[in-house]
Motif scaffolding. Structure first.
Motif, PDB file in Angstrom:
ATOM      1  N   GLY A 147      49.666  40.882  33.373  1.00 29.10           N
ATOM      2  CA  GLY A 147      48.334  40.364  33.075  1.00 29.10           C
ATOM      3  C   GLY A 147      48.369  39.449  31.869  1.00 29.10           C
ATOM      4  O   GLY A 147      49.440  38.982  31.452  1.00 29.10           O
ATOM      5  N   THR A 150      45.574  39.862  25.423  1.00 27.51           N
ATOM      6  CA  THR A 150      44.357  39.426  24.747  1.00 27.51           C
ATOM      7  C   THR A 150      44.105  40.291  23.522  1.00 27.51           C
ATOM      8  O   THR A 150      44.254  41.513  23.575  1.00 27.51           O
ATOM      9  CB  THR A 150      43.150  39.539  25.706  1.00 27.51           C
ATOM     10  OG1 THR A 150      43.434  38.803  26.902  1.00 27.51           O
ATOM     11  CG2 THR A 150      41.891  39.002  25.060  1.00 27.51           C
ATOM     12  N   THR A 158      44.687  44.202  24.456  1.00 29.03           N
ATOM     13  CA  THR A 158      44.493  44.662  25.827  1.00 29.03           C
ATOM     14  C   THR A 158      45.194  43.718  26.791  1.00 29.03           C
ATOM     15  O   THR A 158      45.450  42.548  26.477  1.00 29.03           O
ATOM     16  CB  THR A 158      42.998  44.728  26.209  1.00 29.03           C
ATOM     17  OG1 THR A 158      42.421  43.422  26.049  1.00 29.03           O
ATOM     18  CG2 THR A 158      42.256  45.734  25.360  1.00 29.03           C
ATOM     19  N   THR A 160      44.394  41.966  30.083  1.00 28.25           N
ATOM     20  CA  THR A 160      43.261  41.614  30.931  1.00 28.25           C
ATOM     21  C   THR A 160      43.753  40.913  32.195  1.00 28.25           C
ATOM     22  O   THR A 160      44.894  40.459  32.268  1.00 28.25           O
ATOM     23  CB  THR A 160      42.288  40.693  30.182  1.00 28.25           C
ATOM     24  OG1 THR A 160      42.971  39.499  29.782  1.00 28.25           O
ATOM     25  CG2 THR A 160      41.738  41.390  28.943  1.00 28.25           C
ATOM     26  N   ARG A 161      42.867  40.844  33.194  1.00 34.63           N
ATOM     27  CA  ARG A 161      43.215  40.258  34.500  1.00 34.63           C
ATOM     28  C   ARG A 161      44.513  40.873  35.020  1.00 34.63           C
ATOM     29  O   ARG A 161      45.364  40.199  35.594  1.00 34.63           O
ATOM     30  CB  ARG A 161      43.343  38.739  34.387  1.00 34.63           C
ATOM     31  CG  ARG A 161      42.063  38.049  33.952  1.00 34.63           C
ATOM     32  CD  ARG A 161      42.284  36.584  33.649  1.00 34.63           C
ATOM     33  NE  ARG A 161      42.747  35.857  34.824  1.00 34.63           N
ATOM     34  CZ  ARG A 161      43.240  34.621  34.778  1.00 34.63           C
ATOM     35  NH1 ARG A 161      43.345  33.995  33.619  1.00 34.63           N
ATOM     36  NH2 ARG A 161      43.632  34.015  35.885  1.00 34.63           N
ATOM     37  N   THR A 189      42.271  42.450  38.547  1.00 39.09           N
ATOM     38  CA  THR A 189      40.931  42.637  37.972  1.00 39.09           C
ATOM     39  C   THR A 189      40.890  43.794  36.979  1.00 39.09           C
ATOM     40  O   THR A 189      39.814  44.177  36.530  1.00 39.09           O
ATOM     41  CB  THR A 189      39.912  42.904  39.096  1.00 39.09           C
ATOM     42  OG1 THR A 189      40.306  44.071  39.833  1.00 39.09           O
ATOM     43  CG2 THR A 189      39.833  41.720  40.047  1.00 39.09           C
ATOM     44  N   ASN A 190      42.041  44.339  36.630  1.00 37.73           N
ATOM     45  CA  ASN A 190      42.092  45.501  35.744  1.00 37.73           C
ATOM     46  C   ASN A 190      42.196  45.088  34.280  1.00 37.73           C
ATOM     47  O   ASN A 190      42.638  43.982  33.956  1.00 37.73           O
ATOM     48  CB  ASN A 190      43.294  46.384  36.097  1.00 37.73           C
ATOM     49  CG  ASN A 190      43.225  46.909  37.512  1.00 37.73           C
ATOM     50  OD1 ASN A 190      42.378  47.725  37.843  1.00 37.73           O
ATOM     51  ND2 ASN A 190      44.118  46.425  38.368  1.00 37.73           N
ATOM     52  N   THR A 191      41.800  46.008  33.404  1.00 38.05           N
ATOM     53  CA  THR A 191      41.969  45.846  31.960  1.00 38.05           C
ATOM     54  C   THR A 191      42.582  47.127  31.404  1.00 38.05           C
ATOM     55  O   THR A 191      42.084  48.219  31.677  1.00 38.05           O
ATOM     56  CB  THR A 191      40.624  45.572  31.267  1.00 38.05           C
ATOM     57  OG1 THR A 191      40.082  44.345  31.766  1.00 38.05           O
ATOM     58  CG2 THR A 191      40.808  45.458  29.756  1.00 38.05           C
TER      59      THR A 191
END
Length: 239
Positions: A147, A150, A158, A160-161, A189-191
């Motif tokens: 991902g 961020t 984190t 993201t995406r 679509t997870n974080t």
């Protein structure tokens, strides 16, 4: 005119079938789609008896291969056995022998044979999953996730995406086939909050497409990953 109409419909039908076949090929395969042949599994059994039987006397018959390797590409399993097996001579078999061994183990776990042999080039296109489809991994699983790295306003980090967690057997950053899978992994679509990230110089990876490995914590307020490895697999995260 009628002949032309019939011919046009026939051509349209053939184009539709070809388009569907291309779409299915692009979507990839699973281990339930007959990704090896019976002859290949038979050869693999002979190699297994010669190289592996001293440590694995059961031949991995119905040993839960899918549960141990699900939610990852078959390349993950191949990379593991070709790097670490047999224990008395890791990596000592040829590439074709490892492919045959993989076919043999799939056969012993009731995964169906097909018409085409398993090849090295196909490994990254084959998903290991349950017969009824993907399923969430349990708490504590060692996972690989891809991902965007961020940093939040409170300086926490984190992913993201992020993609869905995939099982892995190595806590170290991927290389070879497994890295290629991470590089090509679509965004999800997870974080995931990332624990213990300061040991991995996160500023150097900020805003990049990264591969994170670590233990998956299933928590009431959301899942997180306790990092064991972090690497950039693409220099940015395009919108």
């Amino acid at each position: 005119m009628r002949r032309l109409t019939v011919l046009s419909r026939a051509i349209a039908g053939m184009l539709l079938l070809a388009s569907g076949a291309r779409a299915q090929e692009k979507a990839g395969k699973t281990v339930w789609d007959g990704v090896y042949t019976a002859d290949q599994a038979k050869r693999g059994g002979a190699v297994f008896a010669r190289r592996c039987i001293s440590c694995h006397s059961t031949g991995f018959e119905r040993t839960g291969f899918v549960e141990r390797w699900r939610e990852d590409r078959l390349s993950g399993f191949f990379s593991f056995i070709s790097a670490y097996m047999p224990r008395d001579n890791p990596g000592g078999a040829t590439q074709s022998e490892y492919l045959d061994i993989a076919a043999y183990i799939m056969s012993n776990n009731d995964l169906p044979a097909g018409a085409q042999e398993l090849t090295y080039e196909e490994l990254t296109n084959i998903q290991v999953q349950r017969k009824d489809g993907p399923a969430p991994l349990p708490d504590g699983s060692l996972v690989r996730v891809v991902g965007c790295l961020t940093q939040a306003s409170d300086n926490s980090w984190t992913l993201t995406r992020a993609s869905a967690p995939a099982q892995t057997r190595s806590r170290e950053s991927s290389s070879g086939l497994e890295r290629k899978v991470s590089e090509a992994q679509p965004f999800g679509t997870n974080t995931f909050p990332l624990a213990y990230i300061n040991a991995f110089m996160p500023d150097a990876h900020k805003g990049h497409k990264v591969e994170a490995k670590g233990d998956l914590d299933r928590m009431p307020d959301g899942d997180r990953i306790r990092l064991s490895a972090l690497q950039t697999v693409a220099p940015n995260c395009p919108e």
